[in-house]
Scaffold this motif. Structure first.
Motif, PDB file in Angstrom:
ATOM      1  N   ILE A 274     -10.477 -25.855  19.458  1.00  0.00           N
ATOM      2  CA  ILE A 274     -11.549 -25.069  20.079  1.00  0.00           C
ATOM      3  C   ILE A 274     -12.072 -25.780  21.327  1.00  0.00           C
ATOM      4  O   ILE A 274     -12.312 -25.146  22.366  1.00  0.00           O
ATOM      5  CB  ILE A 274     -12.692 -24.829  19.071  1.00  0.00           C
ATOM      6  N   SER A 275     -12.241 -27.102  21.250  1.00  0.00           N
ATOM      7  CA  SER A 275     -12.735 -27.878  22.398  1.00  0.00           C
ATOM      8  C   SER A 275     -11.803 -27.703  23.592  1.00  0.00           C
ATOM      9  O   SER A 275     -12.232 -27.404  24.715  1.00  0.00           O
ATOM     10  CB  SER A 275     -12.826 -29.364  22.044  1.00  0.00           C
ATOM     11  N   TRP A 276     -10.500 -27.898  23.351  1.00  0.00           N
ATOM     12  CA  TRP A 276      -9.519 -27.794  24.439  1.00  0.00           C
ATOM     13  C   TRP A 276      -9.478 -26.380  25.011  1.00  0.00           C
ATOM     14  O   TRP A 276      -9.428 -26.186  26.232  1.00  0.00           O
ATOM     15  CB  TRP A 276      -8.136 -28.199  23.939  1.00  0.00           C
ATOM     16  N   THR A 277      -9.482 -25.398  24.123  1.00  0.00           N
ATOM     17  CA  THR A 277      -9.377 -24.012  24.582  1.00  0.00           C
ATOM     18  C   THR A 277     -10.569 -23.615  25.439  1.00  0.00           C
ATOM     19  O   THR A 277     -10.416 -22.937  26.468  1.00  0.00           O
ATOM     20  CB  THR A 277      -9.242 -23.061  23.382  1.00  0.00           C
ATOM     21  N   PRO A 308      -2.964 -18.796  19.259  1.00  0.00           N
ATOM     22  CA  PRO A 308      -2.870 -17.620  20.134  1.00  0.00           C
ATOM     23  C   PRO A 308      -3.956 -17.543  21.202  1.00  0.00           C
ATOM     24  O   PRO A 308      -3.699 -17.139  22.334  1.00  0.00           O
ATOM     25  CB  PRO A 308      -2.979 -16.451  19.135  1.00  0.00           C
ATOM     26  N   PHE A 309      -5.199 -17.969  20.846  1.00  0.00           N
ATOM     27  CA  PHE A 309      -6.272 -17.871  21.833  1.00  0.00           C
ATOM     28  C   PHE A 309      -6.080 -18.875  22.967  1.00  0.00           C
ATOM     29  O   PHE A 309      -6.311 -18.554  24.133  1.00  0.00           O
ATOM     30  CB  PHE A 309      -7.633 -18.081  21.170  1.00  0.00           C
ATOM     31  N   SER A 310      -5.648 -20.099  22.645  1.00  0.00           N
ATOM     32  CA  SER A 310      -5.435 -21.096  23.700  1.00  0.00           C
ATOM     33  C   SER A 310      -4.292 -20.675  24.616  1.00  0.00           C
ATOM     34  O   SER A 310      -4.338 -20.888  25.832  1.00  0.00           O
ATOM     35  CB  SER A 310      -5.158 -22.475  23.096  1.00  0.00           C
ATOM     36  N   ILE A 311      -3.273 -20.056  24.038  1.00  0.00           N
ATOM     37  CA  ILE A 311      -2.144 -19.576  24.855  1.00  0.00           C
ATOM     38  C   ILE A 311      -2.612 -18.446  25.770  1.00  0.00           C
ATOM     39  O   ILE A 311      -2.293 -18.425  26.963  1.00  0.00           O
ATOM     40  CB  ILE A 311      -1.000 -19.102  23.943  1.00  0.00           C
ATOM     41  N   SER A 312      -3.384 -17.505  25.204  1.00  0.00           N
ATOM     42  CA  SER A 312      -3.892 -16.389  26.011  1.00  0.00           C
ATOM     43  C   SER A 312      -4.832 -16.874  27.105  1.00  0.00           C
ATOM     44  O   SER A 312      -4.977 -16.216  28.133  1.00  0.00           O
ATOM     45  CB  SER A 312      -4.626 -15.382  25.118  1.00  0.00           C
ATOM     46  N   SER A 313      -5.481 -18.033  26.881  1.00  0.00           N
ATOM     47  CA  SER A 313      -6.404 -18.570  27.882  1.00  0.00           C
ATOM     48  C   SER A 313      -5.675 -19.191  29.058  1.00  0.00           C
ATOM     49  O   SER A 313      -6.155 -19.131  30.196  1.00  0.00           O
ATOM     50  CB  SER A 313      -7.321 -19.623  27.236  1.00  0.00           C
ATOM     51  N   ALA A 317      -3.497 -18.444  34.234  1.00  0.00           N
ATOM     52  CA  ALA A 317      -3.295 -19.456  35.275  1.00  0.00           C
ATOM     53  C   ALA A 317      -1.877 -19.407  35.808  1.00  0.00           C
ATOM     54  O   ALA A 317      -1.593 -19.868  36.923  1.00  0.00           O
ATOM     55  CB  ALA A 317      -3.597 -20.855  34.726  1.00  0.00           C
ATOM     56  N   CYS A 318      -0.971 -18.855  35.010  1.00  0.00           N
ATOM     57  CA  CYS A 318       0.433 -18.754  35.423  1.00  0.00           C
ATOM     58  C   CYS A 318       0.745 -17.386  36.025  1.00  0.00           C
ATOM     59  O   CYS A 318       1.881 -17.142  36.437  1.00  0.00           O
ATOM     60  CB  CYS A 318       1.350 -19.002  34.224  1.00  0.00           C
ATOM     61  N   THR A 344      -1.585 -10.040  21.140  1.00  0.00           N
ATOM     62  CA  THR A 344      -2.422 -10.518  22.252  1.00  0.00           C
ATOM     63  C   THR A 344      -1.644 -11.477  23.142  1.00  0.00           C
ATOM     64  O   THR A 344      -1.697 -11.392  24.376  1.00  0.00           O
ATOM     65  CB  THR A 344      -3.680 -11.224  21.701  1.00  0.00           C
ATOM     66  N   VAL A 345      -0.899 -12.401  22.529  1.00  0.00           N
ATOM     67  CA  VAL A 345      -0.103 -13.367  23.292  1.00  0.00           C
ATOM     68  C   VAL A 345       1.033 -12.662  24.022  1.00  0.00           C
ATOM     69  O   VAL A 345       1.306 -12.941  25.194  1.00  0.00           O
ATOM     70  CB  VAL A 345       0.449 -14.462  22.359  1.00  0.00           C
TER      71      VAL A 345
END
Length: 676
Positions: A274-277, A308-313, A317-318, A344-345
C-alpha cells in the motif's frame, strides 16, 4: 419474532426487572416466549420465514442442549456468515424461547444481522432493550455493535447520545467506530472533533484511532489538521506503525503536498504494498512518470510482488510514446511471474498500448478478452479514434450497444464515443449519440461543433451554437476554428480567432492562433503586430518542443535547436531529405506558424522541432525500425506534409503524436487522412 409493540416492550422490561437472569435460572417459558412466538414472527413480513425454510432449523433446535450458549452462538454465527439474516433472528427467538440466556457474544451477532435488514431499526431497539436488561449495555462488544446498528439505520448523533455519552467505560474502539461512521456519512470534520474529545477524555489512543482521524483530515484536505495529527503520532510513538504511516502518506498526497509525502515515505522503516502504491500513484497522477517508474522498479527489487492496483497505478506512466518500451517490459514481467491480471489490469494494459502508439497490440489484447466491461469497450473506441481509425471506432460503438444494452454510458464515455464519430466524420451517428446524453456538458457541445465543422457543415455548426447558446465558451470556438483551418474558411476563421481573443484577453494561445491565421494568408504586417502585442503584454505562449527516446534516454528538441551533441548530423540528414523531396516534387510550401515568439523564419526551411526529432530518430536507428516522436503542440502543415514524404523516401513508419491524435506516416500517407 420481534413483533412487540412499545407497550409490550415496556412490560417486558418490567418483567426483566423482576426475574433473575443467570443462565442456570433463565426460565424455559417466560414472557419473551409468549410475546416473541412464531405468531408474532409471522406477522412481521420483514423478518418472517416460510415454514418450509424453518423445518431443518426446528430439527436442529430440538437436538441442541438448552444450556449450551456456545452452540447457539455458533449456529447464529454460521447464519450470519452466510448472510442468512432472517435465520439469525429466528435462531435468536428460539434461543430465548428455550430458556437459554444470551451472552456478550450473542447480542453483537444479532445486531449485525439487524443492521443488514431493511427496516430493522425497531427490531434493533428491542435487542438494545435486551442488552440493557441483561446487563451488557456497557460491554465493549455490544457497544460497538449498537453503534454500528444505530449509525447505519438511524442517526449517528443519536447513537452517540444513546450509547457513548451514557457509557462509563468507553474505550478507543467505540470512539473510533463512531468516527468511522461520521466519515462514512461524509462528516469528516465531526470525526476529527470526536478524536480531540477522545484525547481530552484520557482514552488510550491506538494506531487505528489515529489513522481514522488522519483519513478524516485527508477527506477535508486540511493540511493544518494533518500536521497536528502527525505531531500527535510522533509524540505517542505511533508515527511508524504501518497503518499510521500509510494514512499520513495518503493525507499528504490528498492535501497536495507530495514533498511531505515523499519525505515521510523515505523515513518509513518498513513499507508494504500500500505504501509503495500510494507514492507511485501520486507521482504518476502529477505527471512525474519517470520517478513513478523508478519507484516501481525499486519496489520489485525490494522483493514486493505488485498487486492489481499497483500495476494499474504505474501503467498510465507508460501510456506515452517515449515509455513504450517500459510498458512492454512491465507486461512481460507480469507474464513471466504469472501475476494475476484481473479485468482492471487488462483494461489498463490495453489503454497503455493504445496511448503509447501500439494500437495493433491494444486491438489484439482487446480481441482476446473473455469478458469485457464498458471500460474495455470505450478504451478501445478512444484508442481507434486517437489513431485515425474512426470507422473501426464507430463499429465498436455499435457493438457496444449490442453487447452491453443494459449499460448506460456515463458523460466521459459519451465524450469518447463522440470523438470516434468526429474522427470518422460520421455525422448521423454523432447526432444519435449526442441526443442520448441527458445533460450535455460543454465538452460534448464542443465535440459536436467539431464534428460538424470538420465535415464543412459550417451553417449547421453556427446554428447549433446559437440554439444551445454556447458561443461564449472558448472550447466551442476552438472546435469551430479547427474546422475553419482544415477547410480554409478564411473570413469565418478570422472572426472566430478574434472572438477568442476578446473572450480570453490574457490567454496567449488565442493570439498565437490569430497570428497563425494571418501567416497562412501572407499578412506579415499583422503577424508582426501580433508578435509585438504578445511580447508587449508580457504573455507567455507555451513553448513548442518535441521529444524522442533512444537507448533508454529521452532527447528533447526545440524549434531551431542546435544544442544537441549530434546537431550537425541531424541538420545534414534533414537537408538531404529536403533535397530528395524537391527532386521528386514533394517538397511542401513553407509554413510560418508561430510556435515560439522569438523563433527565426530561417529555421522553417528544415522544419520545426518535430522535424529535428524525426531526423535524429532516423540517424539513431537502423533498418526498418519505427520512429516514434511526441510533440506538445499541434503539428503544422509543413511538417505534416514533410513527414509523409520522408516516410515514403526512407521506407519506414513514422509515428508522431500531438496533443490531439497519433499520425502514422507510412508510404507517403497519414492515418489522419489529412484531417487534424
Amino acid at each position: 419474532m420481534f413483533g412487540l409493540k412499545s407497550a409490550e416492550f415496556s412490560f417486558a422490561h418490567n418483567m426483566f426487572d423482576e426475574m433473575p437472569l443467570s443462565e442456570t435460572t433463565f426460565p424455559k417459558r417466560n414472557l419473551l416466549h409468549c410475546k416473541l412466538g412464531s405468531r408474532h414472527l409471522a406477522s412481521n413480513p420483514r423478518v418472517a420465514l416460510k415454514s418450509a425454510d424453518l423445518s431443518p432449523a426446528h430439527k436442529m433446535f430440538d437436538e441442541m442442549s438448552l444450556s449450551d450458549t456456545f452452540a447457539w452462538n455458533s449456529l447464529i454465527q454460521s447464519y450470519l456468515t452466510s448472510r442468512d439474516l432472517h435465520h439469525v433472528l429466528f435462531t435468536y427467538q428460539q434461543m430465548l424461547r428455550r430458556g437459554v440466556c444470551p451472552d456478550r457474544h450473542t447480542l453483537p451477532r444479532v445486531l449485525a444481522a439487524v443492521s443488514g435488514l431493511s427496516g430493522g431499526l425497531f427490531v434493533g431497539k428491542q435487542v438494545h432493550g435486551h442488552a440493557i436488561k441483561l446487563g451488557f449495555s456497557h460491554d465493549q462488544y455490544v457497544i460497538s455493535a449498537l453503534l454500528e446498528m444505530y449509525g447505519k439505520l438511524d442517526d449517528i448523533d443519536r447513537a452517540k447520545c444513546l450509547i457513548l455519552d451514557k457509557s462509563p467505560r468507553t474505550n478507543a474502539v467505540s470512539w473510533t467506530l463512531l468516527a468511522r461512521l461520521y466519515i462514512r456519512e461524509g462528516k469528516p470534520s465531526l470525526a476529527i472533533d470526536l478524536f480531540y474529545q477522545m484525547l481530552d477524555s484520557g482514552a488510550e489512543i491506538d494506531s487505528v484511532a489515529l489513522a481514522t482521524a488522519i483519513s478524516a483530515a485527508a477527506m477535508l484536505k486540511s493540511l493544518k489538521d494533518g500536521r497536528i495529527l502527525h505531531q500527535i503520532a510522533r509524540q505517542r510513538g505511533l508515527e511508524f506503525k504501518v497503518l499510521v504511516s500509510n494514512s499520513l502518506l495518503k493525507m499528504y498526497i490528498d492535501c497536495g503536498s507530495i514533498q511531505d509525502a515523499r519525505a515521510g515515505f523515505d523515513r518509513m522503516p518498513s513499507r508494504d504494498i500500500i505504501s509503495w502504491t500510494e507514492i507511485i500513484h501520486a507521482y504518476v497522477k502529477k505527471g512525474g512518470y519517470s520517478e513513478g517508474l523508478k519507484l516501481f522498479r525499486r519496489m520489485i527489487t525490494n522483493g514486493l510482488k505488485p498487486d492489481p492496483f499497483s500495476i494499474s497505478s504505474i501503467l498510465p506512466a507508460c501510456a506515452r510514446v517515449t515509455a513504450n518500451k517500459q510498458g512492454k517490459e512491465i507486461h512481460g514481467y507480469l507474464l513471466r511471474n504469472r501475476i494475476d491480471m484481473n479485468l482492471t489490469v487488462l483494461n489498463a494494459l490495453i489503454d497503455m498500448y493504445a496511448k503509447s502508439g501500439c494500437i495493433e497490440l491494444a486491438s489484439r489484447m482487446f480481441a482476446q478478452l473473455k469478458h469485457k466491461d464498458v471500460i474495455s469497450w470505450t478504451v478501445m473506441i478512444l484508442g481507434y479514434s486517437l489513431h485515425g481509425r474512426g470507422d473501426l471506432a464507430v463499429d465498436l460503438c455499435r457493438e457496444l450497444e449490442n453487447e452491453l444494452s443494459a449499460v448506460r454510458l456515463d458523460q466521459l464515455r459519451y465524450a469518447d464515443v463522440l470523438r470516434a464519430c468526429s474522427s470518422a466524420r460520421k455525422i448521423e451517428e454523432g447526432k444519435f449519440y449526442f441526443n442520448r446524453i441527458k445533460a450535455p456538458e460543454v465538452a460534448h457541445y464542443a465535440l459536436m461543433v467539431g464534428l460538424l465543422a470538420n465535415a464543412a457543415l459550417f451553417d449547421e455548426a453556427m446554428l447549433f451554437i446559437q440554439e444551445n447558446k454556447i458561443e461564449r465558451h472558448a472550447e466551442v470556438l476552438r472546435a469551430l476554428l479547427d474546422g475553419c483551418r482544415i477547410h480554409r474558411r478564411t473570413d469565418l476563421g478570422k472572426r472566430v480567432a478574434e472572438q477568442l481573443s476578446e473572450l480570453e484577453p490574457l490567454n496567449a494561445e488565442n493570439y498565437v492562433l490569430l497570428s497563425n491565421w494571418y501567416a497562412h494568408n501572407g499578412k506579415w504586417d499583422l503577424v508582426n503586430k501580433m508578435r509585438g502585442m504578445i511580447g508587449g503584454m508580457d504573455l507567455k505562449p507555451k513553448k513548442a518542443y518535441s521529444w524522442i527516446e533512444s537507448r533508454n534516454k529521452v532527447h528533447v528538441f526545440r524549434t531551431g535547436d542546435v544544442s544537441h551533441p549530434r546537431s550537425q548530423g541531424i541538420y545534414w540528414e534533414l537537408e538531404c531529405l529536403m533535397k530528395k523531396m524537391e527532386e521528386e516534387g514533394q517538397k511542401p510550401n513553407a509554413d510560418y506558424s508561430l510556435h515560439d515568439v522569438d523563433e527565426e523564419r530561417d529555421c522553417i526551411g528544415v522544419g520545426h522541432s518535430e522535424m529535428l526529432a524525426i531526423s535524429f530518430g532516423l540517424i539513431s536507428s537502423k533498418g526498418s525500425a519505427t520512429v516514434r516522436v511526441t510533440k506538445n503542440h499541434r503539428v503544422c502543415r509543413f511538417c505534416h506534409e514533410s513527414a509523409k514524404a520522408i516516410s515514403n523516401i526512407v521506407g519506414r513508419e513514422i509515428i508522431l503524436k500531438d496533443p490531439n491524435r497519433f499520425h502514422h506516416f507510412r508510404d507517403g500517407l497519414c492515418s489522419c487522412g489529412d484531417f487534424w
